[in-house]
Design an enzyme around this catalytic site. Sequence first.
Site, PDB file in Angstrom:
ATOM      1  N   LYS A 105       0.148 -13.171  -3.202  1.00  0.00           N
ATOM      2  CA  LYS A 105       0.426 -11.915  -3.902  1.00  0.00           C
ATOM      3  C   LYS A 105       0.213 -10.739  -2.958  1.00  0.00           C
ATOM      4  O   LYS A 105      -0.835 -10.625  -2.319  1.00  0.00           O
ATOM      5  CB  LYS A 105      -0.490 -11.789  -5.122  1.00  0.00           C
ATOM      6  CG  LYS A 105      -0.367 -10.465  -5.885  1.00  0.00           C
ATOM      7  CD  LYS A 105      -1.376 -10.406  -7.033  1.00  0.00           C
ATOM      8  CE  LYS A 105      -1.423  -9.036  -7.682  1.00  0.00           C
ATOM      9  NZ  LYS A 105      -2.442  -8.966  -8.760  1.00  0.00           N
ATOM     10  N   ASP A 115      -2.416  -1.323  -6.863  1.00  0.00           N
ATOM     11  CA  ASP A 115      -2.035  -1.547  -8.259  1.00  0.00           C
ATOM     12  C   ASP A 115      -2.659  -0.489  -9.156  1.00  0.00           C
ATOM     13  O   ASP A 115      -3.843  -0.546  -9.474  1.00  0.00           O
ATOM     14  CB  ASP A 115      -2.478  -2.941  -8.708  1.00  0.00           C
ATOM     15  CG  ASP A 115      -2.055  -3.243 -10.141  1.00  0.00           C
ATOM     16  OD1 ASP A 115      -1.129  -2.562 -10.636  1.00  0.00           O
ATOM     17  OD2 ASP A 115      -2.624  -4.160 -10.748  1.00  0.00           O
ATOM     18  N   LYS A 168      -4.363   1.568 -15.295  1.00  0.00           N
ATOM     19  CA  LYS A 168      -5.742   1.098 -15.255  1.00  0.00           C
ATOM     20  C   LYS A 168      -6.694   2.279 -15.441  1.00  0.00           C
ATOM     21  O   LYS A 168      -6.404   3.397 -15.021  1.00  0.00           O
ATOM     22  CB  LYS A 168      -6.053   0.449 -13.898  1.00  0.00           C
ATOM     23  CG  LYS A 168      -5.344  -0.853 -13.619  1.00  0.00           C
ATOM     24  CD  LYS A 168      -5.729  -1.347 -12.235  1.00  0.00           C
ATOM     25  CE  LYS A 168      -5.016  -2.646 -11.888  1.00  0.00           C
ATOM     26  NZ  LYS A 168      -5.504  -3.784 -12.684  1.00  0.00           N
ATOM     27  N   ASP A 171      -5.529  -5.653  -3.870  1.00  0.00           N
ATOM     28  CA  ASP A 171      -4.715  -6.521  -4.717  1.00  0.00           C
ATOM     29  C   ASP A 171      -3.684  -7.316  -3.922  1.00  0.00           C
ATOM     30  O   ASP A 171      -2.890  -8.048  -4.498  1.00  0.00           O
ATOM     31  CB  ASP A 171      -4.025  -5.700  -5.805  1.00  0.00           C
ATOM     32  CG  ASP A 171      -3.832  -6.479  -7.103  1.00  0.00           C
ATOM     33  OD1 ASP A 171      -4.549  -7.469  -7.305  1.00  0.00           O
ATOM     34  OD2 ASP A 171      -2.962  -6.092  -7.899  1.00  0.00           O
ATOM     35  N   ASP A 184       0.692  -3.985 -16.167  1.00  0.00           N
ATOM     36  CA  ASP A 184      -0.437  -4.329 -15.301  1.00  0.00           C
ATOM     37  C   ASP A 184      -0.541  -5.834 -15.096  1.00  0.00           C
ATOM     38  O   ASP A 184      -1.372  -6.304 -14.329  1.00  0.00           O
ATOM     39  CB  ASP A 184      -1.744  -3.784 -15.891  1.00  0.00           C
ATOM     40  CG  ASP A 184      -2.888  -3.805 -14.891  1.00  0.00           C
ATOM     41  OD1 ASP A 184      -2.611  -3.771 -13.670  1.00  0.00           O
ATOM     42  OD2 ASP A 184      -4.053  -3.860 -15.310  1.00  0.00           O
ATOM     43  N   GLU A 201       1.509  -7.543 -13.385  1.00  0.00           N
ATOM     44  CA  GLU A 201       2.642  -7.473 -12.457  1.00  0.00           C
ATOM     45  C   GLU A 201       2.602  -8.533 -11.370  1.00  0.00           C
ATOM     46  O   GLU A 201       3.639  -8.962 -10.863  1.00  0.00           O
ATOM     47  CB  GLU A 201       2.712  -6.081 -11.816  1.00  0.00           C
ATOM     48  CG  GLU A 201       1.882  -5.862 -10.554  1.00  0.00           C
ATOM     49  CD  GLU A 201       0.381  -6.036 -10.753  1.00  0.00           C
ATOM     50  OE1 GLU A 201      -0.300  -6.371  -9.768  1.00  0.00           O
ATOM     51  OE2 GLU A 201      -0.121  -5.835 -11.883  1.00  0.00           O
ATOM     52  N   ARG A 236       1.987 -11.672 -11.362  1.00  0.00           N
ATOM     53  CA  ARG A 236       2.658 -12.924 -11.698  1.00  0.00           C
ATOM     54  C   ARG A 236       4.174 -12.805 -11.577  1.00  0.00           C
ATOM     55  O   ARG A 236       4.867 -13.808 -11.357  1.00  0.00           O
ATOM     56  CB  ARG A 236       2.255 -13.372 -13.097  1.00  0.00           C
ATOM     57  CG  ARG A 236       2.649 -12.448 -14.241  1.00  0.00           C
ATOM     58  CD  ARG A 236       1.812 -12.663 -15.485  1.00  0.00           C
ATOM     59  NE  ARG A 236       0.434 -12.214 -15.281  1.00  0.00           N
ATOM     60  CZ  ARG A 236      -0.522 -12.316 -16.199  1.00  0.00           C
ATOM     61  NH1 ARG A 236      -0.228 -12.834 -17.391  1.00  0.00           N
ATOM     62  NH2 ARG A 236      -1.734 -11.881 -15.961  1.00  0.00           N
TER      63      ARG A 236
END
Length: 490
Positions: free
Chosen positions: A250, A255, A262, A274, A333, A335, A337
């Site tokens: 990833k 993020d 968030k 992230d 959020d 995202e 995946r």
Amino acid sequence: MPLQLAYAADLPQSANSVFILSADTKELSADLTDLPEAARQYVHEQLASEAKLITVNHFTHQHYFVVAAKKATPDLVAEELRKTGYQLHALLKATKVQELYIRDLTTAGTAALPLAEGIYLTAYQFEGYKTDAKSKAPARLARLILTGAGVSAEQVQELEGLLQGVYLTRDLVNAPLNKLNATQFAERMAAAGDEAGFHTEILDMMHIETLRMGGLLAVNLGSPEPPTFTIMEWKPENARNVKPYVLVGKGVVFDTGGLSLKPTPNSMDLMKCDMAGGAAVAGVLYALAKNQVPVHVIGLVPATDNRPGGNAFVPGDVITMYSGLTVEVLNTDAEGRLLLADALAFARKYEPEMVVDIATLTGAAARAIGKEGIVAMGTADEERLHQLKQAGHRVHERIVEFPLWDEYADHIKSDIADIANLGKTDAGAISAGKFLERFIEGYPWVHLDIAGPAFLTAPDNYRGKGGTGTTVRLLYDFLKAQVQGVIMVS
């Protein structure tokens, strides 16, 4: 300059040295010729009182004595030595030791490498962007030299190559967004490939649009910066595997949560990390290439930041993924995946032996097992999972397997698309894994959720503070064992 590892056949007199002793040691070896009788008696007394780390100050040089701990397994003994390396580093720093010899006097003769590993990983410092001379780091340990018959020059060189891969991963994770956007991330991975010897190809926005990677493109909609999709490949001529192992990381370089913003502080302010999964993939490839490990490995890193600006995707959108499946976005959020799903479907083209994805994917995984372990799930058979778990024990990056039972598919049902990108309140880590499973076809797969250990807000022995480089040592050990055809069981 990073800390250097070296090998020497002999230990010179009057050198800063650490001697590793067996847990039952009562008397010092007679070959410690430069230890005066008074100092020798002092060490004997400390051993009798069960001290584990003993210092003898000769003023011109230092002697340290480390007593290997008694533990249930060799893996736990090695981990305790790594932690002792952390403690020893503090003493070295206080006395401004810049060069240290390590001599293993234990019966097993396997203690020098893990102690050096703990010191090396503790010595990591993110150089950062400081310009004030007063704020720059003082003189520090520059060289570790391992000596004696119990260790070889080849082993020392291999350890250094591996730990350089960890350093690379930590550097990438610790860099802020304004120094490491998706394009810069890809360029840093390509530069690492040039240095270590693996091939890199960077797909730009046009290529990504041509491939119709709907997940990656959707997450990127709110960003002023274009996405990238980096393909790294280490394929030595003597590779022992016919089909490649594929690592997918990833690469969300920051993020915000997108429109599902968030909260901050304590959530968004740490989100430069992230992309730790993508950084780990680069670190593994770097270590494998640096050490010329005969294994064919491909790394895939889709990268973008996730912001609420511009034409950002919104809850309720339906996107078409690279695989052709449609996804209802219930939360922007969730995202990571989406990026991973495109990359996992893309991985099928390589007809892989096995695919492992690495991601800071869910807070649920971190809440479940904390920073002490890695959550795993997947479709790989029990033998492969056992081998991966054994590698986790050897390097002390331990794995906890979560189930992917059929019933969890209900958690990601959608009324208007093939699947939704968010599950129920419960089993959040598993529903994320179940989402990824829909994009797996034709190969064994393991998902590693590293949300807990990837980035630490306070120092944790040799793992340090900030990016830890978790899974680099784990996957290096696992892949090396695969091509050797020998799985070392503790």
